[in-house]
Design a protein around this motif. Structure first.
Motif, PDB file in Angstrom:
ATOM      1  N   LYS A  76       1.002  -1.168   0.109  1.00 13.73           N
ATOM      2  CA  LYS A  76      -0.035   0.067  -0.056  1.00 13.73           C
ATOM      3  C   LYS A  76       0.898   1.090  -0.041  1.00 13.73           C
ATOM      4  CE  LYS A  76      -4.222   1.839   1.904  1.00 13.73           C
ATOM      5  NZ  LYS A  76      -5.443   1.643   2.994  1.00 13.73           N
ATOM      6  N   LEU A  77       1.460   1.674  -1.164  1.00 12.30           N
ATOM      7  CA  LEU A  77       2.109   2.961  -1.324  1.00 12.30           C
ATOM      8  C   LEU A  77       1.390   3.993  -0.870  1.00 12.30           C
ATOM      9  CD1 LEU A  77       3.725   1.645  -4.504  1.00 12.30           C
ATOM     10  CD2 LEU A  77       5.048   1.384  -2.308  1.00 12.30           C
ATOM     11  N   PRO A  78       1.861   5.219  -0.098  1.00 15.63           N
ATOM     12  CA  PRO A  78       1.227   6.374   0.113  1.00 15.63           C
ATOM     13  C   PRO A  78       1.410   7.242  -0.842  1.00 15.63           C
ATOM     14  CG  PRO A  78       3.231   6.009   1.425  1.00 15.63           C
ATOM     15  CD  PRO A  78       3.264   4.735   0.454  1.00 15.63           C
ATOM     16  N   TYR A  79       1.272   7.136  -2.023  1.00 19.37           N
ATOM     17  CA  TYR A  79       1.437   8.017  -3.185  1.00 19.37           C
ATOM     18  C   TYR A  79       0.536   8.083  -4.096  1.00 19.37           C
ATOM     19  CZ  TYR A  79       6.332   7.081  -1.349  1.00 19.37           C
ATOM     20  OH  TYR A  79       7.184   6.917  -0.601  1.00 19.37           O
ATOM     21  N   GLU A  80       0.165   9.232  -4.759  1.00 17.74           N
ATOM     22  CA  GLU A  80      -0.556   9.455  -5.756  1.00 17.74           C
ATOM     23  C   GLU A  80      -0.679   8.924  -6.845  1.00 17.74           C
ATOM     24  OE1 GLU A  80      -0.896  13.819  -6.404  1.00 17.74           O
ATOM     25  OE2 GLU A  80      -1.068  14.349  -4.441  1.00 17.74           O
ATOM     26  N   VAL A  94       1.117   3.746  -9.273  1.00 19.63           N
ATOM     27  CA  VAL A  94       1.734   5.056  -8.788  1.00 19.63           C
ATOM     28  C   VAL A  94       2.523   5.638 -10.149  1.00 19.63           C
ATOM     29  CG1 VAL A  94       1.637   4.669  -6.445  1.00 19.63           C
ATOM     30  CG2 VAL A  94       4.007   3.985  -7.735  1.00 19.63           C
ATOM     31  N   LEU A  95       2.979   4.680 -11.066  1.00 21.71           N
ATOM     32  CA  LEU A  95       3.820   5.142 -12.178  1.00 21.71           C
ATOM     33  C   LEU A  95       2.928   5.911 -13.224  1.00 21.71           C
ATOM     34  CD1 LEU A  95       5.400   1.756 -13.268  1.00 21.71           C
ATOM     35  CD2 LEU A  95       6.582   4.190 -12.747  1.00 21.71           C
ATOM     36  N   LYS A  96       3.500   6.819 -13.995  1.00 21.79           N
ATOM     37  CA  LYS A  96       3.184   7.582 -14.949  1.00 21.79           C
ATOM     38  C   LYS A  96       2.841   6.579 -16.179  1.00 21.79           C
ATOM     39  CE  LYS A  96       5.232  12.034 -13.934  1.00 21.79           C
ATOM     40  NZ  LYS A  96       6.184  13.169 -14.113  1.00 21.79           N
ATOM     41  N   HIS A  97       1.859   7.046 -17.027  1.00 18.70           N
ATOM     42  CA  HIS A  97       1.731   6.241 -18.353  1.00 18.70           C
ATOM     43  C   HIS A  97       3.168   6.414 -18.975  1.00 18.70           C
ATOM     44  CE1 HIS A  97      -2.596   5.547 -18.054  1.00 18.70           C
ATOM     45  NE2 HIS A  97      -2.887   6.690 -17.846  1.00 18.70           N
ATOM     46  N   GLY A  98       3.739   5.466 -19.462  1.00 18.72           N
ATOM     47  CA  GLY A  98       5.055   5.532 -19.930  1.00 18.72           C
ATOM     48  C   GLY A  98       6.259   5.306 -19.105  1.00 18.72           C
ATOM     49  N   GLY A  99       5.605   5.349 -17.674  1.00 14.25           N
ATOM     50  CA  GLY A  99       6.868   5.096 -16.734  1.00 14.25           C
ATOM     51  C   GLY A  99       7.430   3.675 -16.530  1.00 14.25           C
ATOM     52  N   HIS A 100       8.473   3.668 -15.991  1.00 12.84           N
ATOM     53  CA  HIS A 100       9.177   2.528 -16.049  1.00 12.84           C
ATOM     54  C   HIS A 100       9.509   1.769 -14.737  1.00 12.84           C
ATOM     55  CE1 HIS A 100      10.728   3.966 -19.906  1.00 12.84           C
ATOM     56  NE2 HIS A 100      10.870   2.774 -20.348  1.00 12.84           N
ATOM     57  N   PHE A 101       9.285   0.408 -14.430  1.00 14.39           N
ATOM     58  CA  PHE A 101       9.724  -0.423 -13.411  1.00 14.39           C
ATOM     59  C   PHE A 101      10.919  -1.126 -13.540  1.00 14.39           C
ATOM     60  CE2 PHE A 101       8.282  -3.807 -10.499  1.00 14.39           C
ATOM     61  CZ  PHE A 101       9.024  -3.284  -9.479  1.00 14.39           C
ATOM     62  N   ALA A 102      11.926  -0.988 -12.739  1.00 16.09           N
ATOM     63  CA  ALA A 102      13.059  -1.837 -12.954  1.00 16.09           C
ATOM     64  C   ALA A 102      13.330  -2.895 -11.580  1.00 16.09           C
ATOM     65  CB  ALA A 102      14.159  -0.859 -13.086  1.00 16.09           C
ATOM     66  N   ILE A 103      13.294  -3.952 -11.917  1.00 18.31           N
ATOM     67  CA  ILE A 103      13.398  -4.784 -10.753  1.00 18.31           C
ATOM     68  C   ILE A 103      14.945  -5.496 -10.897  1.00 18.31           C
ATOM     69  CG2 ILE A 103      13.117  -7.175  -9.367  1.00 18.31           C
ATOM     70  CD1 ILE A 103      10.229  -6.724 -10.805  1.00 18.31           C
ATOM     71  N   MET A 104      15.772  -5.232  -9.724  1.00 17.26           N
ATOM     72  CA  MET A 104      17.197  -5.634  -9.762  1.00 17.26           C
ATOM     73  C   MET A 104      17.584  -6.654  -8.670  1.00 17.26           C
ATOM     74  SD  MET A 104      19.016  -1.885 -10.555  1.00 17.26           S
ATOM     75  CE  MET A 104      17.312  -1.016 -10.433  1.00 17.26           C
ATOM     76  N   VAL A 105      17.824  -7.887  -9.164  1.00 19.97           N
ATOM     77  CA  VAL A 105      17.827  -9.146  -8.163  1.00 19.97           C
ATOM     78  C   VAL A 105      19.251  -9.830  -8.183  1.00 19.97           C
ATOM     79  CG1 VAL A 105      15.502  -9.447  -7.721  1.00 19.97           C
ATOM     80  CG2 VAL A 105      16.623 -10.455  -9.478  1.00 19.97           C
TER      81      VAL A 105
END
Length: 203
Positions: A106-110, A139-150
């Protein structure tokens, strides 16, 4: 719980003196993985970015260096981590870097707030990962990126036997989960010995 197991279980939720030692260790040992992983995202000036599971705050610094006039938010479930991240970023705290305590569930962001969301060595500990991925999309903008690093990419890894509450995913599993969550243009990159970066875009 053995001493080794107790120490590395602080990866998930650093607490006390052992947790503070783990945060210092993580800030140092995640540098190579993070710098390599961020090379797959074309970070632009003025971006607003979020690091989930920000740990000791070093990734916040690395993100800010890549985006002139950018803003970086960090969130971590651990009170110890939040304190350390604030200390590490004290010069720009509440100006360009903003840190709070909270969960990926539950991220506290718009909605649509971020150009980039990162997760470095942390998705192993996210409960109900598909639900968390939907929160990332929210919470990401349209066209925003999500990067997972493991770094731990083997389901039968010795780490899952040492660290309580840890689930290791293969890069293929993570890519499939991003696809199922609705991310597009997903890519998986690997580097020896066991690094992986999985990047997806919010449509």
């Amino acid at each position: 719980m053995g001493l080794l197991s107790k120490f590395f279980t602080n990866c998930a939720h650093p607490k006390g003196g052992m947790g503070r030692a783990m945060l210092k260790f993580m800030n140092w040992c995640h540098a190579l993985l993070t710098n390599w992983g961020l090379s797959f995202v074309e970070i632009k000036d003025g971006w607003t970015m979020l690091d989930i599971g920000c740990g000791g705050g070093a990734t916040l610094q690395r993100l800010l260096k890549r985006s002139e006039n950018g803003k970086v938010y960090g969130i971590d479930i651990s009170e110890e981590s939040v304190a350390k991240a604030k200390k590490v970023n004290a010069e720009v705290l509440d100006k360009q870097v903003f840190v709070c305590q909270g969960s990926a569930e539950k991220l506290p962001y718009e909605n649509g707030m971020f150009d980039l969301v990162t997760a470095v060595e942390t998705v192993y500990f996210w409960p109900h990962l598909p639900d968390c991925l939907q929160e990332v999309r929210r919470v990401l903008k349209h066209g925003g990126h999500f990067a997972i690093m493991v770094e731990v990419v083997d389901n039968d890894s010795k780490w899952t036997n040492v660290v309580n509450g840890m689930t290791a995913y293969s890069p293929e599993q993570l890519k499939d989960m991003l696809d199922e969550a609705g991310f597009i243009h997903t890519e998986s990159h690997s580097r020896k010995p066991s690094y992986a970066t999985i990047v997806g875009m919010n449509p």
